[in-house]
Design a protein around this motif. Structure first.
Motif, PDB file in Angstrom:
ATOM      1  N   UNK A   1     -25.538  -8.802  -6.643  1.00 50.28           N
ATOM      2  CA  UNK A   1     -24.163  -8.572  -7.050  1.00 50.28           C
ATOM      3  C   UNK A   1     -23.669  -6.969  -6.218  1.00 50.28           C
ATOM      4  N   UNK A   2     -22.323  -7.269  -6.117  1.00 50.20           N
ATOM      5  CA  UNK A   2     -21.651  -6.226  -5.724  1.00 50.20           C
ATOM      6  C   UNK A   2     -20.423  -5.851  -6.620  1.00 50.20           C
ATOM      7  N   UNK A   3     -19.671  -4.661  -6.806  1.00 50.22           N
ATOM      8  CA  UNK A   3     -18.564  -4.423  -7.406  1.00 50.22           C
ATOM      9  C   UNK A   3     -18.919  -3.775  -8.745  1.00 50.22           C
ATOM     10  N   UNK A   4     -17.650  -3.621  -9.474  1.00 45.70           N
ATOM     11  CA  UNK A   4     -17.860  -2.961 -11.017  1.00 45.70           C
ATOM     12  C   UNK A   4     -19.205  -3.513 -11.680  1.00 45.70           C
ATOM     13  N   UNK A   5     -19.837  -2.641 -12.194  1.00 45.24           N
ATOM     14  CA  UNK A   5     -20.837  -2.965 -13.160  1.00 45.24           C
ATOM     15  C   UNK A   5     -21.941  -3.784 -12.495  1.00 45.24           C
ATOM     16  N   UNK A   6     -22.086  -3.676 -11.158  1.00 40.26           N
ATOM     17  CA  UNK A   6     -23.160  -4.511 -10.425  1.00 40.26           C
ATOM     18  C   UNK A   6     -24.470  -4.170 -11.100  1.00 40.26           C
ATOM     19  N   UNK A   7     -24.909  -2.899 -11.333  1.00 33.58           N
ATOM     20  CA  UNK A   7     -25.961  -2.621 -12.011  1.00 33.58           C
ATOM     21  C   UNK A   7     -26.350  -3.469 -13.251  1.00 33.58           C
ATOM     22  N   UNK A   8     -25.538  -3.512 -13.965  1.00 30.55           N
ATOM     23  CA  UNK A   8     -25.894  -4.494 -15.282  1.00 30.55           C
ATOM     24  C   UNK A   8     -26.183  -6.086 -14.683  1.00 30.55           C
ATOM     25  N   UNK A   9     -25.271  -6.371 -13.694  1.00 24.39           N
ATOM     26  CA  UNK A   9     -25.354  -7.874 -13.337  1.00 24.39           C
ATOM     27  C   UNK A   9     -26.617  -8.280 -12.468  1.00 24.39           C
ATOM     28  N   UNK A  10     -27.049  -7.220 -11.783  1.00 24.33           N
ATOM     29  CA  UNK A  10     -28.172  -7.264 -11.112  1.00 24.33           C
ATOM     30  C   UNK A  10     -29.594  -7.404 -12.043  1.00 24.33           C
ATOM     31  N   UNK A  11     -29.442  -6.335 -12.764  1.00 27.60           N
ATOM     32  CA  UNK A  11     -30.748  -6.643 -13.927  1.00 27.60           C
ATOM     33  C   UNK A  11     -30.589  -7.760 -14.698  1.00 27.60           C
ATOM     34  N   UNK A  12     -29.385  -8.297 -14.863  1.00 25.60           N
ATOM     35  CA  UNK A  12     -29.318  -9.698 -15.615  1.00 25.60           C
ATOM     36  C   UNK A  12     -29.924 -10.895 -14.730  1.00 25.60           C
ATOM     37  N   UNK A  13     -29.711 -10.703 -13.493  1.00 33.61           N
ATOM     38  CA  UNK A  13     -29.915 -11.654 -12.539  1.00 33.61           C
ATOM     39  C   UNK A  13     -31.507 -11.556 -12.559  1.00 33.61           C
ATOM     40  N   UNK A  14     -32.001 -10.416 -12.314  1.00 30.73           N
ATOM     41  CA  UNK A  14     -33.318 -10.311 -12.417  1.00 30.73           C
ATOM     42  C   UNK A  14     -34.213 -10.779 -13.298  1.00 30.73           C
ATOM     43  N   UNK A  15     -33.754 -10.706 -14.617  1.00 30.23           N
ATOM     44  CA  UNK A  15     -34.231 -11.609 -15.631  1.00 30.23           C
ATOM     45  C   UNK A  15     -34.170 -13.104 -15.640  1.00 30.23           C
ATOM     46  N   UNK A  16     -32.906 -13.524 -15.533  1.00 27.53           N
ATOM     47  CA  UNK A  16     -32.594 -14.805 -15.579  1.00 27.53           C
ATOM     48  C   UNK A  16     -32.714 -15.902 -14.281  1.00 27.53           C
ATOM     49  N   UNK A  17     -32.684 -15.099 -13.374  1.00 29.73           N
ATOM     50  CA  UNK A  17     -32.920 -16.114 -12.104  1.00 29.73           C
ATOM     51  C   UNK A  17     -34.224 -16.419 -11.754  1.00 29.73           C
ATOM     52  N   UNK A  18     -34.397 -17.824 -11.727  1.00 24.49           N
ATOM     53  CA  UNK A  18     -35.770 -18.369 -11.513  1.00 24.49           C
ATOM     54  C   UNK A  18     -35.892 -18.749  -9.956  1.00 24.49           C
TER      55      UNK A  18
ATOM     56  N   UNK B   1     -28.364 -25.666  -8.481  1.00 22.41           N
ATOM     57  CA  UNK B   1     -26.781 -25.098  -8.207  1.00 22.41           C
ATOM     58  C   UNK B   1     -26.092 -25.140  -9.449  1.00 22.41           C
ATOM     59  N   UNK B   2     -26.103 -26.328 -10.038  1.00 25.97           N
ATOM     60  CA  UNK B   2     -25.586 -26.191 -11.762  1.00 25.97           C
ATOM     61  C   UNK B   2     -25.855 -24.958 -12.363  1.00 25.97           C
ATOM     62  N   UNK B   3     -27.237 -24.913 -12.618  1.00 23.64           N
ATOM     63  CA  UNK B   3     -27.824 -23.724 -13.183  1.00 23.64           C
ATOM     64  C   UNK B   3     -27.268 -22.508 -12.817  1.00 23.64           C
ATOM     65  N   UNK B   4     -27.110 -22.236 -11.452  1.00 18.86           N
ATOM     66  CA  UNK B   4     -26.786 -21.015 -10.784  1.00 18.86           C
ATOM     67  C   UNK B   4     -25.449 -20.931 -11.204  1.00 18.86           C
ATOM     68  N   UNK B   5     -24.542 -21.897 -11.041  1.00 19.44           N
ATOM     69  CA  UNK B   5     -23.087 -21.747 -11.644  1.00 19.44           C
ATOM     70  C   UNK B   5     -23.070 -21.112 -12.970  1.00 19.44           C
ATOM     71  N   UNK B   6     -23.779 -21.981 -13.811  1.00 22.25           N
ATOM     72  CA  UNK B   6     -23.924 -21.446 -15.196  1.00 22.25           C
ATOM     73  C   UNK B   6     -24.207 -19.900 -15.382  1.00 22.25           C
ATOM     74  N   UNK B   7     -25.139 -19.607 -14.676  1.00 30.17           N
ATOM     75  CA  UNK B   7     -25.765 -18.256 -14.625  1.00 30.17           C
ATOM     76  C   UNK B   7     -24.747 -17.123 -14.247  1.00 30.17           C
ATOM     77  N   UNK B   8     -23.781 -17.423 -13.043  1.00 29.03           N
ATOM     78  CA  UNK B   8     -22.733 -16.769 -12.565  1.00 29.03           C
ATOM     79  C   UNK B   8     -21.850 -16.547 -13.681  1.00 29.03           C
ATOM     80  N   UNK B   9     -21.403 -17.510 -14.508  1.00 20.84           N
ATOM     81  CA  UNK B   9     -20.344 -17.356 -15.453  1.00 20.84           C
ATOM     82  C   UNK B   9     -20.940 -16.289 -16.351  1.00 20.84           C
TER      83      UNK B   9
END
Lengths: 192, 156
Positions: free
Chosen positions: A93-110, A116-124
């Protein structure tokens, strides 16, 4: 066969995206085929680095995410920053609050398990939790996907109704998760 | 002179690409690159007068490819091709006998036929021809076609 997303000073970003297009087309002019992803990123980052070391000019205040496909390494994601440093990523992630976003991705992204669908859901999900706004609507965000169909790269910017569908799906899942949580709390408090 | 200079220049650039990127140029990309250089130099003070055939094996699609380019930087991908006066004769031979599913030995025999025609019709004496094969295992020399081999195949 590539798309990019920018964060930072838009004025600087415009110069860089123009340069990216030139780099891509120059390669196509010389070799008759699309530029491999890492070469494009590398070239631009070499340019960015010059501004950090010589000339008395300031660096470009932009971070860029590059999404692409090439025949050497398949689907790839790269991130570059004003220093001209770049790296390959599975999710970032880049931009505002990228820290929070990247840590969320670390937890949820497998890795290798997220479709692709799950990735879109995760992005939202990540966007709604990290953007400084109360409610997520299609006008506030832009989602793009890059896929390979019939030996051609398909790049789609999702239309508003598709984004709306994803937002609704996310909100429903959130509501259900909330309700499930409340049920559990009730059970816990009811236990003697 | 031109052929060596140009060929070496292209070859070194292709090797440089490999060193920089740790993967090779595909045959079509290399051919386009070559054509681009030839075309750019054409309208400079120092054009290269080079006709060439570029052959390669594309590891991505697992097919061999042949590109025929003349000194005006016109290029075409073709199953078979020839340059020069000898080309007038050999192209017709290949038109008649080429098949897309030929084996290596059948192709070599076709080359012998072409050389026979060149020996017969061309006023310039060119007794020996080298034969090079490019496949998934790289570039290899086959037996050169000599007048002896041409004569032997005629008897068969």
């Amino acid at each position: 066969d590539m798309v990019c997303s920018v964060a930072g000073l838009t004025s600087d970003a415009n110069l860089l995206t123009n340069e990216l297009r030139l780099i891509g087309q120059r390669y196509k002019y010389d070799f008759g085929e699309s530029i491999p992803c890492e070469q494009l990123v590398s070239w631009l980052c070499d340019m960015k680095q010059i501004y950090t070391q010589s000339g008395g000019k300031r660096p470009f205040g932009v971070s860029i995410l590059y999404m692409g496909w090439d025949k050497h390494y398949g689907f790839q994601l790269y991130q570059s920053d004003p220093s001209g440093n770049y790296g390959g990523w599975k999710a970032t992630c880049i931009g505002n609050n990228w820290n929070a976003a990247v840590s969320m991705l670390k937890q949820e992204y497998k890795e290798n398990e997220t479709s692709l669908e799950e990735a879109l859901d995760l992005s939202i999900k990540v966007l709604s939790k990290t953007l400084d706004m109360t409610k997520l609507t299609p006008e506030k965000i832009e989602l793009a996907t890059l896929t390979r169909e019939n030996n051609k790269t398909q790049i789609k910017i999702l239309p508003a109704d598709r984004v709306e569908e994803l937002i609704k799906r996310y909100e429903k899942a959130e509501a259900e998760a909330e309700a499930a949580k409340k049920e559990k709390e009730k059970e816990k408090s009811q236990k003697p | 002179g031109d052929t060596t200079q140009f060929a070496e220049y292209i070859q070194k650039n292709i090797q440089l690409y490999k060193m920089r990127n740790s993967y090779e140029l595909s045959p079509s990309a290399a051919a386009n690159f070559t054509r681009r250089n030839l075309a750019d130099y054409l309208r400079s003070r120092t054009p290269y007068m080079v006709n060439l055939l570029l052959a390669g094996y594309d590891t991505a699609t697992e097919t061999p490819e042949l590109y025929c380019m003349d000194y005006l930087a016109a290029m075409i991908k073709a199953p078979y091709a020839a340059h020069g006066y000898g080309g007038f004769f050999t192209t017709t031979i290949m038109d008649r006998h080429y098949k897309p599913d030929m084996t290596k030995d059948q192709a070599y025999a076709l080359m012998v036929e072409c050389v026979r025609e060149v020996h017969k019709r061309l006023i310039i004496n060119l007794p020996n021809f080298s034969v090079i094969v490019i496949d998934k295992d790289g570039v290899k020399n086959m037996d050169p076609i000599t007048p002896a081999i041409v004569a032997k195949t005629a008897e068969a």
